[in-house]
Write an enzyme that holds these catalytic residues in place. Structure first.
Site, PDB file in Angstrom:
ATOM      1  N   ARG A   1     -21.392 -58.981  29.703  1.00 60.94           N
ATOM      2  CA  ARG A   1     -21.419 -60.133  28.788  1.00 60.94           C
ATOM      3  C   ARG A   1     -21.048 -59.692  27.384  1.00 60.94           C
ATOM      4  NH1 ARG A   1     -23.381 -64.254  31.793  1.00 60.94           N
ATOM      5  NH2 ARG A   1     -24.233 -63.427  33.716  1.00 60.94           N
ATOM      6  N   GLY A   2     -20.706 -60.637  26.562  1.00 65.98           N
ATOM      7  CA  GLY A   2     -20.363 -60.287  25.183  1.00 65.98           C
ATOM      8  C   GLY A   2     -18.884 -60.454  24.924  1.00 65.98           C
ATOM      9  N   CYS A   3     -18.149 -60.932  25.932  1.00 68.62           N
ATOM     10  CA  CYS A   3     -16.730 -61.182  25.705  1.00 68.62           C
ATOM     11  C   CYS A   3     -16.437 -62.641  26.037  1.00 68.62           C
ATOM     12  CB  CYS A   3     -15.857 -60.316  26.596  1.00 68.62           C
ATOM     13  SG  CYS A   3     -16.585 -58.754  27.074  1.00 68.62           S
ATOM     14  N   GLN A   4     -15.392 -63.174  25.392  1.00 73.44           N
ATOM     15  CA  GLN A   4     -14.920 -64.522  25.731  1.00 73.44           C
ATOM     16  C   GLN A   4     -14.362 -64.527  27.139  1.00 73.44           C
ATOM     17  OE1 GLN A   4     -11.782 -66.740  23.668  1.00 73.44           O
ATOM     18  NE2 GLN A   4     -13.047 -66.658  21.843  1.00 73.44           N
ATOM     19  N   SER A   5     -13.753 -63.408  27.493  1.00 75.51           N
ATOM     20  CA  SER A   5     -13.214 -63.283  28.833  1.00 75.51           C
ATOM     21  C   SER A   5     -14.273 -62.599  29.700  1.00 75.51           C
ATOM     22  CB  SER A   5     -11.948 -62.437  28.794  1.00 75.51           C
ATOM     23  OG  SER A   5     -12.208 -61.276  28.041  1.00 75.51           O
TER      24      SER A   5
END
Ligand code: PLP
Lengths: 408, 146
Positions: B53-57
């Site tokens: 987690r922690g990305c837009q993708s």
């Protein structure tokens, strides 16, 4: 032509539009997230701090009087801007989010019973979902969701079927931030009132583009944010009908919102101060007036006419890009072109556009339920303001073509 | 298993490769190309457990310990992120847990792209590096325990 704006002159009022990004002239197309600020708004903030900074409503000295007068003048300007009947119905908040939380928490706590129903739509911003989920969980109320079709269009028939004797409130976005679609709020309000339910309109995206008249809309609550209307961050306007606000308990306790405090019991201040606990964001409220005056000066219909032209020009040009699909490609929208390109993640587009000086938004736009319904991880969203130009649309299209070539 | 050069040496190689390009387009095209060449990750690993987690993708990552060295496999639904993953794997995969934990990965600043990576993206990059190091720590603890 009547009402035509001199866009170059408008641009000249926004100092930030002169800057460059990554060596290119900035093309700012993320206006639905927040608009840029004209010099008059910036000057109003510094003017306040340099000239008459003081705490309001309680001082007897000159600075306090000047600051109070400026603060209350914004309240009157805001009242006129959305045509509320009285300034008692205008509450300053931090933004749309806080306005909705105030209503959900204060009205909801006093009025919701187990089994009562709250109606939202699939297109809501998280700010108009989570506060209702929180109060529904606390009160045992139930949330019902109005469906949309594949184009993102609100299904009015389905909404009417969801309305029931248990519906207490309908909270609905006026203009969708993710797709730009305008919702039939007048009809929603009429139908909800016929069933005895209240309606909150989330005006975060509509206030900057549409003429707002809360009395002719007959909505019960209306929430918006100054920062999406050429104003500063940290200021929101919450309108509520006086009769409802009077019966609602305070949202937060503290200074400003009281009449008399004692340990035997406290009495609350009159509207609107009952809902404004603590020292407010005076400087930004004062500067919000300059933003409202900016819009009134240009005229919303003239601004809208310019933005509509940009949206239709951008849509036409973007349809020429192979594999590009506009999401919510239906008549009746404002300012937004949301799109995906076949086989390309929105994040890749966003990065490659940024490197060409073009700022757009990519991702779920705080509308995850909508993205899930549309089966998309997110979209690319270009959103326009009055200072954008056809030349900037061309720059966007050129940048998109380049990004698409690099990624395929 | 094939012996990988030390981490700082691979970092230097990557920096030199990027020095050949003097504009952002070429740098990105190189990165995108690396993304395209990233071996696909088995679909069975593309689940919540392996999701970072922690990305837009979305990024999925799996690691394994082979002969005292960690091997990473990862994928993303976004191409530029895949390129970043590919670089990280080139630097860190096949190294010992201790070297991975201690790697400072200064090459990311040195290839001159951080200024081009928007904040959300850098965060995603940070989340990936953090996960790779966490995995290394976990494998090291496991190895020490047995
Ligand atoms: C439709 C809608 N509702 C609510 C919000 C929340 O506004 P704010 O973050 O200013 O409170 C936004 C902001 O993006 C929005 O677009």
């Amino acid at each position: 032509m009547e009402g035509r704006l001199d866009i170059e002159a408008v641009r000249g009022q926004f100092p930030i539009l002169g800057r460059s990004v990554k060596g290119r002239a900035l093309v700012y197309l993320d206006n639905a997230a927040t608009t840029q600020k004209p010099q008059s708004v910036i000057d109003a903030i510094t003017g306040y701090y340099a000239g008459y900074n003081a705490n309001i409503h309680r001082g007897i000295h000159t600075l306090a009087e000047e600051a109070t007068a400026a603060f209350e003048t914004t309240r009157e300007t805001a009242r006129a801007f959305i045509n509320a009947a009285s300034t008692d119905e205008i509450i300053f908040t931090r933004g749309t989010t806080e306005g909705i939380n105030l209503v959900a928490s204060s009205w909801g706590r006093a009025n919701l019973q187990p089994g009562d129903e709250i109606i939202l739509s699939t297109l809501e911003h998280h700010s108009n979902i989570v506060p209702w989920q929180m109060i529904a969980a606390e009160k045992g109320a139930v949330i019902k969701v109005v469906p949309i079709d594949d184009n993102g269009v609100f299904q009015f028939d389905a909404f009417e079927k969801l309305l029931s004797g248990r519906t207490r409130i309908v909270s609905i976005v006026h203009v969708s931030n993710a797709l730009g679609l305008i919702h039939p709020v007048e009809a929603v309000i009429r139908a909800a009132h016929a069933k005895g339910a209240l309606v909150l309109v989330d005006g975060a995206q509509s206030t900057v583009h549409l003429d707002i008249d809360v009395q002719s809309l007959d909505c019960d609550f209306f929430a918006c944010s100054a920062h999406k209307c050429y104003g500063p961050t940290g200021v929101g306007i919450l309108y509520g009908k006086r009769s409802l606000l009077e019966d609602m308990p305070p949202y937060q306790g503290g200074g400003e919102m009281i009449r008399e405090v004692s340990f035997r019991g406290t009495t609350y201040n009159d509207l609107p101060y009952k809902f404004e606990a603590g020292t407010p964001n005076i400087a930004d409220v004062v500067a919000t007036r300059a933003a409202l005056d900016f819009m009134t000066g240009l005229g919303k219909s003239a601004m809208r006419a310019h933005e509509d032209k940009l949206v239709s020009y951008a849509s036409d040009r973007m349809r020429e890009i192979p594999g590009l699909r506009i999401i919510g490609d239906v008549p009746g929208k404002v300012s937004v072109v949301s799109f995906v390109i076949e086989g390309i993640h929105p994040q890749d587009i966003g990065i490659l556009l940024d490197n060409q000086g073009v700022a757009i938004r990519t991702g779920h736009h705080c509308t995850q339920p909508l993205m899930e319904r549309l089966g998309l991880p997110g979209t690319n969203r270009a959103s326009f303001a009055v200072y954008n130009t056809r030349g900037e649309v061309d720059a966007l299209v050129t940048a998109l073509e380049k990004a698409r070539k690099m990624l395929s | 298993m094939e012996q990988r050069p030390p981490i700082p040496q691979i970092e230097d190689e990557i920096v030199e490769e990027f020095e050949l390009f003097d504009n952002w387009e070429d740098k990105y095209e190189y990165l995108i190309d690396m993304g395209k060449k990233l071996p696909p990750l088995d679909n069975m690993h593309k689940d919540d457990e392996h999701r970072i987690r922690g990305c837009q993708s979305t990024v999925w990552m799996v690691s394994e310990l082979r002969d005292g060295q960690i091997v990473y496999h990862a994928d993303s639904d976004a191409m530029i992120v895949k390129g970043l993953i590919s670089m990280l794997i080139r630097v860190l995969s096949g190294q010992t847990p201790q070297d991975i934990i201690q790697a400072d990965l200064g090459f990311i600043d040195r290839i001159g792209m951080t200024s081009h990576l928007a904040q959300t993206r850098s965060n995603g990059l940070r989340a990936m590096i953090k996960q790779m190091k966490l995995d290394a720590t976990a494998w090291q603890l496991k190895a020490n325990a047995s």
